[in-house]
Design a protein around this motif. Sequence first.
Motif, PDB file in Angstrom:
ATOM      1  N   LYS B 197       0.863  -1.373  -0.225  1.00 13.60           N
ATOM      2  CA  LYS B 197       0.099   0.437  -0.081  1.00 13.60           C
ATOM      3  C   LYS B 197       0.950   1.400  -0.055  1.00 13.60           C
ATOM      4  O   LYS B 197       0.007   2.494  -0.722  1.00 13.60           O
ATOM      5  CB  LYS B 197      -1.116   0.033   0.890  1.00 13.60           C
ATOM      6  CG  LYS B 197      -2.324  -1.112   0.916  1.00 13.60           C
ATOM      7  CD  LYS B 197      -2.761  -0.358   1.668  1.00 13.60           C
ATOM      8  CE  LYS B 197      -4.680  -1.674   1.939  1.00 13.60           C
ATOM      9  NZ  LYS B 197      -4.564  -2.619   1.546  1.00 13.60           N
ATOM     10  N   ASN B 198       2.293   1.140   0.483  1.00 12.11           N
ATOM     11  CA  ASN B 198       2.677   2.252   0.550  1.00 12.11           C
ATOM     12  C   ASN B 198       4.321   1.754   0.036  1.00 12.11           C
ATOM     13  O   ASN B 198       4.517   0.744   0.277  1.00 12.11           O
ATOM     14  CB  ASN B 198       3.010   3.139   1.650  1.00 12.11           C
ATOM     15  CG  ASN B 198       3.413   2.390   2.716  1.00 12.11           C
ATOM     16  OD1 ASN B 198       3.917   1.764   2.345  1.00 12.11           O
ATOM     17  ND2 ASN B 198       2.284   2.503   3.802  1.00 12.11           N
ATOM     18  N   GLU B 201       5.893  -0.408   2.813  1.00 10.07           N
ATOM     19  CA  GLU B 201       5.394  -1.899   2.660  1.00 10.07           C
ATOM     20  C   GLU B 201       5.980  -2.728   1.445  1.00 10.07           C
ATOM     21  O   GLU B 201       6.551  -3.872   1.284  1.00 10.07           O
ATOM     22  CB  GLU B 201       3.849  -1.719   2.471  1.00 10.07           C
ATOM     23  CG  GLU B 201       3.144  -1.928   3.485  1.00 10.07           C
ATOM     24  CD  GLU B 201       1.562  -1.845   3.187  1.00 10.07           C
ATOM     25  OE1 GLU B 201       1.091  -1.879   4.170  1.00 10.07           O
ATOM     26  OE2 GLU B 201       1.400  -3.023   2.462  1.00 10.07           O
ATOM     27  N   ALA B 318      -3.164  -3.054  -8.461  1.00  8.48           N
ATOM     28  CA  ALA B 318      -3.511  -1.847  -7.548  1.00  8.48           C
ATOM     29  C   ALA B 318      -3.289  -0.137  -7.684  1.00  8.48           C
ATOM     30  O   ALA B 318      -2.333  -1.048  -8.792  1.00  8.48           O
ATOM     31  CB  ALA B 318      -3.392  -2.597  -6.463  1.00  8.48           C
ATOM     32  N   PRO B 321       2.130   2.065  -4.792  1.00 10.55           N
ATOM     33  CA  PRO B 321       2.321   2.388  -3.786  1.00 10.55           C
ATOM     34  C   PRO B 321       2.037   3.872  -2.916  1.00 10.55           C
ATOM     35  O   PRO B 321       2.684   4.326  -3.450  1.00 10.55           O
ATOM     36  CB  PRO B 321       3.772   2.019  -3.055  1.00 10.55           C
ATOM     37  CG  PRO B 321       4.203   0.774  -4.286  1.00 10.55           C
ATOM     38  CD  PRO B 321       3.470   1.586  -5.816  1.00 10.55           C
ATOM     39  N   ASP B 324      -3.460   5.937  -3.742  1.00  8.68           N
ATOM     40  CA  ASP B 324      -4.630   5.244  -3.533  1.00  8.68           C
ATOM     41  C   ASP B 324      -5.117   6.511  -3.720  1.00  8.68           C
ATOM     42  O   ASP B 324      -4.856   7.264  -2.473  1.00  8.68           O
ATOM     43  CB  ASP B 324      -4.784   4.321  -2.486  1.00  8.68           C
ATOM     44  CG  ASP B 324      -6.417   3.912  -2.785  1.00  8.68           C
ATOM     45  OD1 ASP B 324      -6.816   3.756  -3.887  1.00  8.68           O
ATOM     46  OD2 ASP B 324      -6.559   3.053  -1.763  1.00  8.68           O
TER      47      ASP B 324
END
Lengths: 318, 445
Positions: B197-198, B201, B318, B321, B324
């Motif tokens: 997510k970032n 991570e 997705a 990173p 979002d």
Amino acid sequence: MPVSRSNGTATTPGGGAAAPTSAPKRRKLRFRGDLVLAILVLMPSIVAVAIFIYFFIAYTFYVSVVRWPTLLPDYTFVGLENWKRMFQDMRFQIDLRNLVLYAAGFMTQCIVIGFLLASLLDAKIKSEALFRTIFIFPFAVSGIVTGVVWRWLMFPSSGLNQLFEMVGLGFLKSKWYTDPTWGILAVTIAAAWQFSGYIMALYLAGLRGISHELKEAAAIDGANTWNLYRYIIIPLLTPVTFTAVVLTGMGSIRVFDIPAVLGTGAAFSTDALAFHMFQLTFQSNKMSSGAVIASLMIILAAFLIGPYLASLHLEETQ
Amino acid sequence: MKQLNRRQFLKMGALVAGGAALASCAPAATPAPAAPAAPAEQKPAEPAKPAAGAQKLEIFSWWTSGGEIEALNGLFEVYKKRYPGVEIVNAAIAGGTSSGGDMKAVLQTRMMGGDPPESFQVHLGGELLGSYVAAGQMEDLEFLYKEEGWDKVFPKTLIEIASADGKPYSVPVNIHRSNMMWYSKKLLDSVGAQPPKNWDEWFVLAEKLKAKGQPTLAIAESGAGFTAHVFETMMIPVLGPDKFTGLFNGKTSWEDKGIADALEILKRALDYANPDFLNVSWGDVNDLLVNGKVGMIIQGDWTPGVLWSKKFEDFGWAPAPGNDGIYQMLSDSFGLPKKVKNREAAINWLRVCGSKEGQDAFNPAKGSIPARIDADITKYGPYHKWAMEAWKKDKLVPSIVHGAAAKLSFMTDFMNAINVFATKKDVAATHAALVKAAKDAGLQK
């Protein structure tokens, strides 16, 4: 070497078209009619050359000293500001380094390989015409095609590297043009492959112009092959070498197609001045910066061609 | 030659030159002997010309491959239905060193020569505003936006990106998202990881894959461009969307420490990239993922179409990173040059480009989403449905590498600076180069 002069006029292909050599002493008033005709005949090409070459060279120099960084023409005079900035530009500095390396690699390979091939062909071998054709053939291939073919050949994970691996010469594997420091030298291999045949043709013409008596005389005086080349043939071919240096030098300054196909590489390791100029002018619309590089290329070319023209002139007056 | 005397030679020369001069005076490409016949030949053509000219719509684009042609033809069909009797001239030109390079070169000659096509494809935003708009060669389209009610169906930020001095200059026909991550499900599963997510991570994941000898990030930097694209997705989370957008309107300084921090992330991330990244070209990057050489590609949403066409299905997506909720967009758009031959036909073309019908005819084939928020979602595949939802609610930021954020010269300088960084990894020098580029482009004083 004083000997070189005797052969001079016969061995400067490409330069022969310049300046007619008619004797000037008979020129009197009665040729007025001729003069008018001559001017009429020459006028179209003089005008075309004046506009499309010299005017635009001057215009390019002019654009390089104004501030014109967009599509819209801007003729604010800024002096040498653009030049100063260009010389501080990192990509430009890399380009200059690349030019030196490229010129060194390209000229050496063309001249050495060209001379070797010509000497071999001159040794009265069988089916000489066939080999001559084979050697000169790459010259008929366009630079773009050469670039594409050698990109495949020198691609690190295929081509030559794979070939070396297969025949157990893995230690010869190289990063070729993708090497961030010496990649530009790999580019010269492709360029030299294309141009060596032409240099060979120049040397072959030169070698054919050397008379047998000279070689025989040298042989009688006890010169072996090495000495024959060292003291007779190579000095006699000086004018050809001079031409070859000028041609390959010009080729090095203006090279565009092969780097354009191979890409500018990691950190511009295979970039060239002409390609940088193209990107500045046509892809970034930085007209003045592009003009700086174009002008510099003209100046570099002038340094190279100046002595050549001077020597031609000298030969004619002697 | 010496056998000819000088007078004879000159006379011959004069004849040849005279002949050549005559030939060049003859009307366009008609050989000299045929000159008397030429006027007769031209006459029948002339009356037909103005009639055909009034009906012509010439559209420049660089859409020349499979899905793109289909998409463009979809737009043409809608146009033909609505405005029959207009002859559409599809002046698409392929190739070039950057996207649409050859077309842009031809377009530039036409524009500077005062002979613009009715409309041309251009990246919405800086690429157009910094060139032909700054040169005063485009009409502003405020009137058309009002007439068609586009200010209600295009997101407000999108119209801002398309505008100079508060006036929009082009009509977006599609939207691509550039800050996306396409990952191999198999490789992520192999270390039991979720899509990061970032960037913190991400580095944990990359370290795990590295322990197995597996590179994580696809990088293709045989020429400038790809790494710059990846770098943008590192700038966005460090700066945040508002400060990032501020870089292009003078509100954020390029000397901001965030830029250096983002460069540090890139420097670290390059250690986890495919080791041969200096030899790989942008076009080959998808194969790295397909062949399992890397764990993910950070790349725009034209990627899934390519992956599917290579029969590679085992990937997930997705946002990149830390990206979002932030939609980094680029858009192909059409504008209205001044002095076009058929202004009415050109304006109608823009109407079609901005219409719901036109966008829904174009986008499913192109693999992009419509710029309108009221498009027909049932026509699109799973990724695009997801993207259309995000498009409605996410914050929008423009892409540098794809011409939305700033003018072409800055885009080139930006890509070149990051290209050098990929080799030299010198944070301070690259930061300085970026500041210099921003000053050159007038993004900051």
